[in-house]
Motif scaffolding. Structure first.
Motif, PDB file in Angstrom:
ATOM      1  N   HIS A 217     -11.108  -4.261 -41.978  1.00  0.00           N
ATOM      2  CA  HIS A 217     -11.073  -4.453 -40.527  1.00  0.00           C
ATOM      3  C   HIS A 217     -10.980  -3.148 -39.752  1.00  0.00           C
ATOM      4  CE1 HIS A 217     -10.417  -8.870 -40.761  1.00  0.00           C
ATOM      5  NE2 HIS A 217      -9.889  -8.549 -41.920  1.00  0.00           N
TER       6      HIS A 217
ATOM      7  N   ARG B 293     -11.862   0.284 -37.672  1.00  0.00           N
ATOM      8  CA  ARG B 293     -12.824   0.509 -36.573  1.00  0.00           C
ATOM      9  C   ARG B 293     -14.148   1.051 -37.094  1.00  0.00           C
ATOM     10  NH1 ARG B 293     -13.838  -1.511 -32.666  1.00  0.00           N
ATOM     11  NH2 ARG B 293     -14.300   0.281 -31.390  1.00  0.00           N
TER      12      ARG B 293
ATOM     13  N   CYS C 292     -15.639   0.383 -39.981  1.00  0.00           N
ATOM     14  CA  CYS C 292     -16.406  -0.747 -40.533  1.00  0.00           C
ATOM     15  C   CYS C 292     -16.900  -1.668 -39.423  1.00  0.00           C
ATOM     16  CB  CYS C 292     -15.581  -1.522 -41.559  1.00  0.00           C
ATOM     17  SG  CYS C 292     -15.494  -0.688 -43.160  1.00  0.00           S
ATOM     18  N   GLN C 293     -16.095  -1.855 -38.385  1.00  0.00           N
ATOM     19  CA  GLN C 293     -16.543  -2.661 -37.250  1.00  0.00           C
ATOM     20  C   GLN C 293     -17.792  -2.033 -36.639  1.00  0.00           C
ATOM     21  OE1 GLN C 293     -13.199  -3.082 -34.571  1.00  0.00           O
ATOM     22  NE2 GLN C 293     -11.918  -3.957 -36.175  1.00  0.00           N
ATOM     23  N   LYS C 294     -17.779  -0.713 -36.486  1.00  0.00           N
ATOM     24  CA  LYS C 294     -18.934  -0.034 -35.887  1.00  0.00           C
ATOM     25  C   LYS C 294     -20.134  -0.027 -36.825  1.00  0.00           C
ATOM     26  CE  LYS C 294     -16.280   2.767 -32.688  1.00  0.00           C
ATOM     27  NZ  LYS C 294     -16.049   4.102 -32.146  1.00  0.00           N
TER      28      LYS C 294
ATOM     29  N   ALA D 138     -16.824  -7.939 -36.905  1.00  0.00           N
ATOM     30  CA  ALA D 138     -15.367  -7.848 -36.908  1.00  0.00           C
ATOM     31  C   ALA D 138     -14.819  -7.123 -38.131  1.00  0.00           C
ATOM     32  CB  ALA D 138     -14.760  -9.243 -36.835  1.00  0.00           C
ATOM     33  N   TYR D 139     -15.575  -7.090 -39.232  1.00  0.00           N
ATOM     34  CA  TYR D 139     -15.137  -6.438 -40.466  1.00  0.00           C
ATOM     35  C   TYR D 139     -16.336  -6.264 -41.387  1.00  0.00           C
ATOM     36  CZ  TYR D 139     -14.767 -11.415 -41.747  1.00  0.00           C
ATOM     37  OH  TYR D 139     -14.998 -12.747 -41.926  1.00  0.00           O
ATOM     38  N   SER D 140     -16.133  -5.481 -42.456  1.00  0.00           N
ATOM     39  CA  SER D 140     -17.161  -5.379 -43.502  1.00  0.00           C
ATOM     40  C   SER D 140     -16.636  -6.056 -44.754  1.00  0.00           C
ATOM     41  CB  SER D 140     -17.513  -3.920 -43.805  1.00  0.00           C
ATOM     42  OG  SER D 140     -16.451  -3.273 -44.456  1.00  0.00           O
TER      43      SER D 140
ATOM     44  N   ARG E 289      -7.448  -4.968 -36.975  1.00  0.00           N
ATOM     45  CA  ARG E 289      -8.149  -6.257 -36.929  1.00  0.00           C
ATOM     46  C   ARG E 289      -8.261  -6.731 -35.480  1.00  0.00           C
ATOM     47  NH1 ARG E 289      -6.051 -10.553 -40.949  1.00  0.00           N
ATOM     48  NH2 ARG E 289      -4.089  -9.849 -40.074  1.00  0.00           N
ATOM     49  N   LEU E 290      -9.412  -7.257 -35.138  1.00  0.00           N
ATOM     50  CA  LEU E 290      -9.624  -7.801 -33.800  1.00  0.00           C
ATOM     51  C   LEU E 290      -8.824  -9.093 -33.632  1.00  0.00           C
ATOM     52  CD1 LEU E 290     -13.474  -7.243 -33.474  1.00  0.00           C
ATOM     53  CD2 LEU E 290     -11.633  -5.863 -32.491  1.00  0.00           C
TER      54      LEU E 290
END
Length: 154
Positions: free
Chosen positions: A32, A34, A36-38, A43-45, A118-119
């Motif tokens: 989770h 940032r 990986c989010q980008k 939301a996660y990888s 985590r979002l």
């Protein structure tokens, strides 16, 4: 422990890069952080950690993400799909994105990592969580539990 039903095959979005998994994964996670989010735009990888020699890649890849020497994030040069990450644990492991698999519908992460980033409201279905990456001393137990209880192809 269940049968992993290997080998597995998969490909990037355009099909230019193909993968084959010949050895069972040792761990599965949802990260989770940032970065990986980008990288995913989500939301996660998701990652399936495999022994490095258990993954065969057909087709050229390019290094993307932060272009760090370790870890190396490999992408398809044509469709830009994030394929896998090399350099895990000194090169012993590779993290494959399970969404590449021809049949990845069985995949469930065992652990959430970087839960501090985590979002809100996002859940992956993982059984355990870590505020960052698990400490090195936890991986032996995590891998043992995953070998016994991790999700398997149907």
């Amino acid at each position: 422990m269940g049968d992993w039903k290997l080998p597995w095959t998969g490909a990037c979005l355009c099909g230019q890069v193909k993968v084959q998994v010949a050895q069972a994964p040792v761990f599965a996670a949802a990260c989770h952080c940032r970065a990986c989010q980008k990288l995913t735009g989500g939301a996660y990888s998701l990652s399936l950690m495999l022994p490095s020699e258990g993954l065969t890649v057909e087709g050229e890849t390019e290094i993307g993400g932060l272009h760090n020497p370790v870890p190396e994030h490999h992408f398809c040069p044509s469709c830009k799909t994030w394929l896998f990450t090399r350099g895990i644990a000194g090169g012993q492991f590779v993290n494959l994105r399970p969404s590449l698999l021809d049949d990845g519908a069985w995949f469930v992460p065992h652990a959430d990592t970087w839960t501090t980033e985590r979002l809100p409201g996002v859940q992956s279905g993982a059984k355990v969580g870590y505020p960052e990456f698990p400490p090195p001393e936890d991986y032996g137990e995590l891998m043992g539990v995953y070998a016994r209880e991790g999700a398997r192809p149907k």
